[in-house]
Design a protein around this motif. Structure first.
Motif, short mmCIF file in Angstrom:
data_model
loop_
_atom_site.label_atom_id
_atom_site.label_comp_id
_atom_site.label_asym_id
_atom_site.label_seq_id
_atom_site.Cartn_x
_atom_site.Cartn_y
_atom_site.Cartn_z
N GLY A 23 0.79 -1.22 0.00
CA GLY A 23 0.00 0.00 0.00
C GLY A 23 0.82 1.27 0.00
N ASP A 24 1.97 1.24 0.68
CA ASP A 24 2.82 2.43 0.73
C ASP A 24 3.44 2.74 -0.63
N LYS A 25 3.45 1.77 -1.54
CA LYS A 25 3.97 1.96 -2.90
C LYS A 25 2.83 1.92 -3.93
N HIS A 26 1.61 2.15 -3.49
CA HIS A 26 0.45 2.06 -4.37
C HIS A 26 0.39 0.70 -5.07
N ASN A 27 0.92 -0.31 -4.35
CA ASN A 27 0.93 -1.69 -4.86
C ASN A 27 1.66 -1.81 -6.19
N GLY A 28 2.73 -1.01 -6.32
CA GLY A 28 3.58 -1.10 -7.50
C GLY A 28 4.15 -2.50 -7.66
N LEU A 29 4.25 -2.96 -8.89
CA LEU A 29 4.65 -4.34 -9.18
C LEU A 29 6.17 -4.45 -9.27
N ASP A 30 6.78 -5.06 -8.26
CA ASP A 30 8.19 -5.40 -8.32
C ASP A 30 8.29 -6.91 -8.57
#
Length: 267
Positions: A23-30
């Motif tokens: 959530g803190d990364k807007h659920n960015g895909l790594d």
């Protein structure tokens, strides 16, 4: 359940909830997120106790697409991890993040809020249903980075909108709202609280005969691409195993006795 620091999975009353957990990364895909989402889909695909799946995101967004910093720092190894095809698999890892949800035999509902762009949008497009907040920001974002969308969108978006609409969204990479997504046919339903609405839909689906729901998903996934006779034959092929089955008889009895049905999970 395939719960990790990237994806949290729970199952209650036949409803599996898969929550993206950055959530803190807007659920960015790594890379770890790709692996975790695919693992969740592959696990739920074989779980006969699951009758419906909800995809949702923690924090302010459903999924803001690729975490470019993670991929830049990973170099060529990450590119190979995501894009290499392996024998016996349909799609590479990047494509399977979305495509795996089309292979889950029960309905999949995406509850979309906040930002849903790029890979996040392609994940949502792979669901059977999309409940979207009217003010959500969506986009086929890849053209802005000199790329094409390549996470199964050629098969998923094309099922929902006209070809010229898919092209326009892809060529421009422009933002569009949840409200416009409904007008285009991308949003199944708009909601001020997408997750609550998705849970309501899921709870209703979970009260239906699980074999009938699975057969209905097969029907709509396969029949539109068939010729007329083949489509009608498919209806019969899917119907015959249901007729007289334990759960079909239970559905009829519960209906006429005005009680809640007691279905058994598929073998």
């Amino acid at each position: 359940m395939p719960t990790s620091d990237r994806v949290v999975c729970t199952i209650e009353a036949g409803v599996a909830e898969v929550r993206l957990n950055r959530g803190d990364k807007h659920n960015g895909l790594d890379p770890a997120m790709f692996e975790a989402i695919v693992a969740a889909g592959e696990t739920l695909r074989g779980d006969h106790s699951v009758r419906v799946v909800i995809l949702c995101g923690d924090g302010p967004s459903f999924c803001a697409g690729l975490d470019f910093k993670a991929f830049i720092s990973g170099g060529e190894a990450v590119r190979e991890q995501l894009l290499a095809w392996k024998d016996g698999q349909i799609g590479n890892l990047a494509q399977r993040l979305a495509w795996v949800w089309t292979t889950v035999p029960v309905p999949v509902i995406a509850a979309v809020h906040g930002t849903c762009v790029g890979g996040g949008l392609q994940l949502a497009l792979a669901a059977d249903l999309r409940v979207i907040h009217p003010d959500s920001k969506l986009a086929v974002r890849e053209i802005e980075y000199g790329m094409i969308p390549d996470m199964s969108i050629s098969k998923t978006l094309s099922r929902l909108v006209r070809l010229d609409v898919a092209k326009e969204l892809t060529f421009t990479g422009r933002d569009f709202s949840g409200q416009e997504a409904a007008q285009l046919g991308i949003a199944t339903r708009l909601s001020q609280d997408p997750l609550a609405t998705a849970r309501e839909i899921a709870a209703q689906i979970a009260t239906r005969s699980p074999e009938a729901v699975r057969a209905a998903k097969q029907l709509w996934d396969r029949a539109p691409a068939l010729e007329d006779e083949a489509a009608l034959r498919l209806e019969t092929q899917l119907q015959l195993p249901l007729l007289g089955s334990r759960n079909q008889l239970e559905a009829v009895q519960a209906r006429f006795m005005k009680r809640e049905p007691k279905f058994v999970d598929p073998a």
